[in-house]
Design a protein around this motif. Structure first.
Motif, PDB file in Angstrom:
ATOM      1  N   THR A 192      38.799  25.948  94.262  1.00  0.00           N
ATOM      2  CA  THR A 192      38.844  24.704  95.260  1.00  0.00           C
ATOM      3  C   THR A 192      38.990  25.233  96.568  1.00  0.00           C
ATOM      4  O   THR A 192      38.759  24.365  97.668  1.00  0.00           O
ATOM      5  N   PRO A 194      37.636  26.424  99.863  1.00  0.00           N
ATOM      6  CA  PRO A 194      36.350  26.446 100.661  1.00  0.00           C
ATOM      7  C   PRO A 194      35.690  27.877 100.830  1.00  0.00           C
ATOM      8  O   PRO A 194      36.286  28.907 101.428  1.00  0.00           O
ATOM      9  N   GLU A 196      33.911  28.565 103.198  1.00  0.00           N
ATOM     10  CA  GLU A 196      33.535  28.821 104.487  1.00  0.00           C
ATOM     11  C   GLU A 196      34.967  29.865 105.060  1.00  0.00           C
ATOM     12  O   GLU A 196      34.992  30.525 106.022  1.00  0.00           O
ATOM     13  N   TYR A 219      46.751  29.268  99.927  1.00  0.00           N
ATOM     14  CA  TYR A 219      45.924  28.036  99.713  1.00  0.00           C
ATOM     15  C   TYR A 219      46.467  27.308  98.314  1.00  0.00           C
ATOM     16  O   TYR A 219      46.471  26.060  98.465  1.00  0.00           O
TER      17      TYR A 219
END
Length: 301
Positions: A192, A194, A196, A219
């Protein structure tokens, strides 16, 4: 008022007035709560009440805290409590570390992942009796473990009969059984994140360790906390694997609190003392869970 009333959906007007919405909700969720009370709440309450009684020749008498005093006054309680801590800590640390390493490795675009990931879940999916029987055969004198270690040992040890080796041996089996759960949960959390964020960290010159400790683990911190809480509860209450492999022996060296509860209830037929032991284990698990929840809440705030 007319246009406003017309703007309110008919369903909202129907269930929002006169408490009809509450009644409809109760009708939907009432059966599930009733099932919960019958299956979960009633046995717990009965068990707590039973811990204050003593049974003899089919008759019960209220004895107050006598069962608890007898438990705390015996040396077996402290031995079983320390063994439970030993088992829980060893299995929990091993499972979460192995699960995290596997999740990090397979959180990549590998052609082999689609074939290996389902295989990793097999230990967690198979019944405990099957896993325990398999490990008992592997730990036998001529089993797979001693065959693998034969270049280092002339005669392999009796893993499940040696007091100094039996608990580590059982812990290894417990790690193998439960690590896939952590692998599945942590892998889902890592996926999950990202892409980026990872790419930006790499452009800033972050190495793999910095990405892990400063991006990935923070995270999924809440997921790790939830998974850890469930794992601690399950591990502390674990019974079947230990009992099937050792029966609590040798010489009570694997008699954790759940094993002691079972032996007290079904070997000594002392249901009242077993109920008191169950209450003690329940309180210990709830206290640890509450502490863990408070830690998560403080980090979240």
């Amino acid at each position: 008022a007319g246009p406003l009333r017309a703007a309110i959906p008919r369903r909202t007007r129907r269930y929002g007035a006169g408490g009809h919405g509450l009644g409809a909700a109760a009708a939907w969720i009432g059966p599930s709560y009733l099932i919960f009370i019958l299956i979960m709440a009633f046995p717990i309450v009965w068990n707590i009440a039973e811990s204050f009684f003593a049974s003899s020749y089919g008759k019960s008498a209220f004895v107050g805290l006598a069962n608890f005093r007898q438990i705390f006054g015996s040396g077996q309680f402290y031995s079983s409590f320390l063994l439970t801590l030993y088992w829980t800590a060893g299995v929990f640390v091993g499972q979460i570390v192995l699960g995290l390493l596997l999740a990090l490795y397979f959180n990549r675009k590998l052609w082999i992942s689609r074939y290996v990931r389902p295989l990793i879940l097999i230990p967690w999916a198979i019944p405990g009796i099957v896993a325990s029987t398999a490990w008992t055969f592997m730990y036998a004198q001529g089993g797979l473990v001693n065959q693998i270690l034969s270049p280092f040992f002339k005669t392999g040890p009796a893993w499940l009969a040696e007091p100094s080796l039996v608990m580590p041996a059982v812990i290894v089996a417990g790690i193998w059984k439960g690590a896939p759960f952590y692998f599945l949960m942590l892998l889902a959390g890592l996926q999950t994140i990202p892409a980026e964020l990872i790419e930006a960290a790499k452009l800033d010159g972050a190495n793999r360790w910095q990405i892990l400790t400063r991006i990935e683990l923070p995270y999924i911190r809440n997921l790790i906390g939830l998974t850890s809480a469930l794992g601690l509860i399950w591990t502390a209450n674990y019974f079947d694997g230990i009992y099937l492999m050792t029966g609590g022996g040798p010489v009570n060296d694997t008699t954790t609190l759940p094993i002691w509860i079972y032996n007290t209830a079904f070997s000594d037929f002392n249901l009242s003392e077993a109920s008191a032991l169950s209450v003690i284990l329940l309180v210990l698990v709830l206290l640890r869970s509450e502490e863990h929840t408070s830690e998560l809440q403080s980090h979240h705030d």
